[in-house]
Enzyme design. Structure first.
Site, short mmCIF file in Angstrom:
data_model
loop_
_atom_site.label_atom_id
_atom_site.label_comp_id
_atom_site.label_asym_id
_atom_site.label_seq_id
_atom_site.Cartn_x
_atom_site.Cartn_y
_atom_site.Cartn_z
N GLU A 194 -26.16 49.70 -6.53
CA GLU A 194 -25.42 48.91 -7.52
C GLU A 194 -26.45 48.36 -8.50
OE1 GLU A 194 -22.19 48.78 -7.54
OE2 GLU A 194 -21.80 49.68 -5.58
N CYS A 226 -24.68 41.64 -13.86
CA CYS A 226 -24.80 43.06 -14.23
C CYS A 226 -23.64 43.54 -15.08
CB CYS A 226 -24.92 43.92 -12.97
SG CYS A 226 -23.55 43.74 -11.80
#
Length: 486
Positions: A254, A288
């Site tokens: 991720e 993110c």
């Protein structure tokens, strides 16, 4: 200061709290005022080995434990979090510089993922598959991979540790967790303490607080873990994937993003402003999925820009302990300096600062930039902080091209009065996730989460988590007699 910073400033290996034996200490600082929170002697390669071997031993019995019995641990973990909510909130504020709003948001998501882990223990299902051979039965079993290594980041350390640790345990695995050096308590030993109090058998979850300067690639090269779950930058993720592949391990990555929030000509401008401000500035932009770029159709550019800048001006930057603070400190001085450099580079390249936020120690006030040249690298990279680029466009085709012009593909959003127009727009974006008439920052326990391009490999949440932390095993049974050619 929470007692957690003194009580949990240790390694947690094989069910025991113990000091590391490395030759130096990780110093845990409060990014707002620089206060020393803890000093933790790092774990060595030998302690990483101890942790993995402990997980390997404990997993045998745990993997054979009835799934209904396993899930009781996660129910108790939820109760522990409820009991310790005030202390956990203090840890998030002190160690991350997270605001009270951010701490509440992170705790909410941790609870949601733990609730899903309660159910996840019962999720794996086997199959009986037809065979072309008479008398044969093909059984497909879904079994734990064995041991999972988890590397978590500094921005949502409690959540992003739990998000891999809890389901991996629920599915019958052992786990070794390595938190980020800037958040060793929230991302590491706090998680171990909660599961210890919840009754998780010793050895199943281990936490090693260390640094690659001490252990190199030992954490990911070790022969015990079969899966490495990593959340962090694409640069480090590329290295993790390479080492995993060389050692025949699976990696779940991720990674970073460069998300765009797009405002089409028929959007509700006021609502789009609210969504864009949250999407860029939640947790100082250290997310993110944050909207680095806000793309606005020229027909509504003036109205949107005026209202967006006005709202950003109202965001209070300061002490994260103050409930009125929206933007606390970034994680460290290197990050603060890098963000100031981004703003200066944009201005040097010809951009206009509609807001030029000051930097005071680790406090970085919001900046809003427009007119960044279309060929600037700044528009294609991840900017991890409260800096946003406003980018005008003419028509959907140009917007799609601009959104896709980045090596990342994690999240994004589009605002429009026509939902199906938004869906059709979303289908053209090379990204793992995209949202119509909402913000860019979302994570839900049942929906596959992950990115395309440099934003990662694999997915987590729901059934994709089962895929990530289990493997399939084919066992055939011949009830008759097979015929062999010799």
């Amino acid at each position: 200061m929470s007692s957690y910073f003194t009580d949990l400033a240790q390694q947690y290996i094989d069910g025991e709290w113990r000091p590391g034996t490395g030759s130096w200490d990780i110093i845990d600082f409060d990014p707002y005022d620089g206060e020393k929170l803890a000093s933790i002697t790092i774990a060595t390669v030998e302690e990483v080995d101890d942790a993995y071997r402990a997980a390997e031993r404990a997993q045998k019995k745990w993997g054979a434990t009835n799934a209904y019995a396993r899930r009781a641990v996660f129910e108790k973990a939820l109760a522990v979090i409820d009991e310790r909510e005030a202390e956990i909130t203090d840890v998030i504020i002190a160690e991350l510089g997270g605001t009270r709003l951010k701490a509440a948001f992170e705790l909410h998501l941790v609870r949601e993922f733990l609730r899903e882990s309660v159910q996840l223990a019962l999720r794996p299902e086997g199959k009986i598959i037809p065979s072309p051979t008479d008398g044969k039965e093909n059984r497909l079993y879904r079994v734990p991979v064995g041991v999972v290594g988890v590397i978590s980041p500094f921005n949502f350390p409690f959540l992003l540790s739990v998000k891999s640790v809890a389901p991996a345990l629920a599915l019958g695995n052992g786990v070794v967790l390595k938190p980020h050096q800037n958040t060793p308590i929230a991302g590491g030993s706090l998680v171990a303490k909660i599961f210890e109090e919840a009754g998780l058998p010793g050895g199943l979850l281990n936490v090693v607080i260390t640094d690659i300067a001490e252990i190199g690639d030992a954490f990911i090269e070790h022969p015990v873990p079969k899966v490495i779950s990593f959340t962090g930058s694409d640069k480090v993720g590329r290295h993790v994937a390479t080492v995993c592949a060389a050692n025949f391990k699976r990696s779940v990555l991720e990674l970073g993003g460069n998300s765009a929030l797009v405002v089409l000509d028929d959007a509700d401008v006021d609502y789009a402003v609210d969504a864009a401000v949250f999407s860029r500035y939640v947790h100082q932009g250290q997310v993110c999925m944050a909207a680095n770029r806000v793309l606005v159709d020229r027909s509504v550019e003036a109205e949107f820009t005026e209202k967006f800048v006005a709202k950003v001006r109202t965001l209070k930057t300061g002490d994260p302990r103050d409930p009125q603070t929206v933007i606390g400190p970034v994680i460290n001085s290197s990050q603060a300096d890098a963000l100031a450099g981004v703003v200066e580079q944009a201005i040097t390249e010809g951009a206009t600062a509609l807001l030029h936020g000051a930097t005071r120690d680790n406090l970085v006030e919001p900046s809003v930039l427009t007119g960044v040249p279309a060929d600037s690298d700044l528009l294609r990279q991840e900017v991890f902080g409260p800096v946003v680029f406003l980018v005008p466009f003419d028509g959907e085709e140009e917007a799609v091209r601009i959104v896709n012009d980045t090596p990342y593909g994690l999240s994004g959003a589009v605002h429009t009065a026509d939902v199906e127009r938004g869906v059709n727009f979303a289908k053209q974006i090379d990204t793992g996730m995209f949202h119509v008439n909402d913000g860019t920052v979302h994570d839900e326990p049942l929906v596959p989460f992950g990115g395309e391009k440099h934003s990662g490999i694999g997915r987590l949440n729901g059934e994709t988590t089962v895929d990530a932390f289990t493997t399939t095993k084919w066992i055939s049974v011949q009830y008759g007699r097979s015929r062999f050619p010799f």
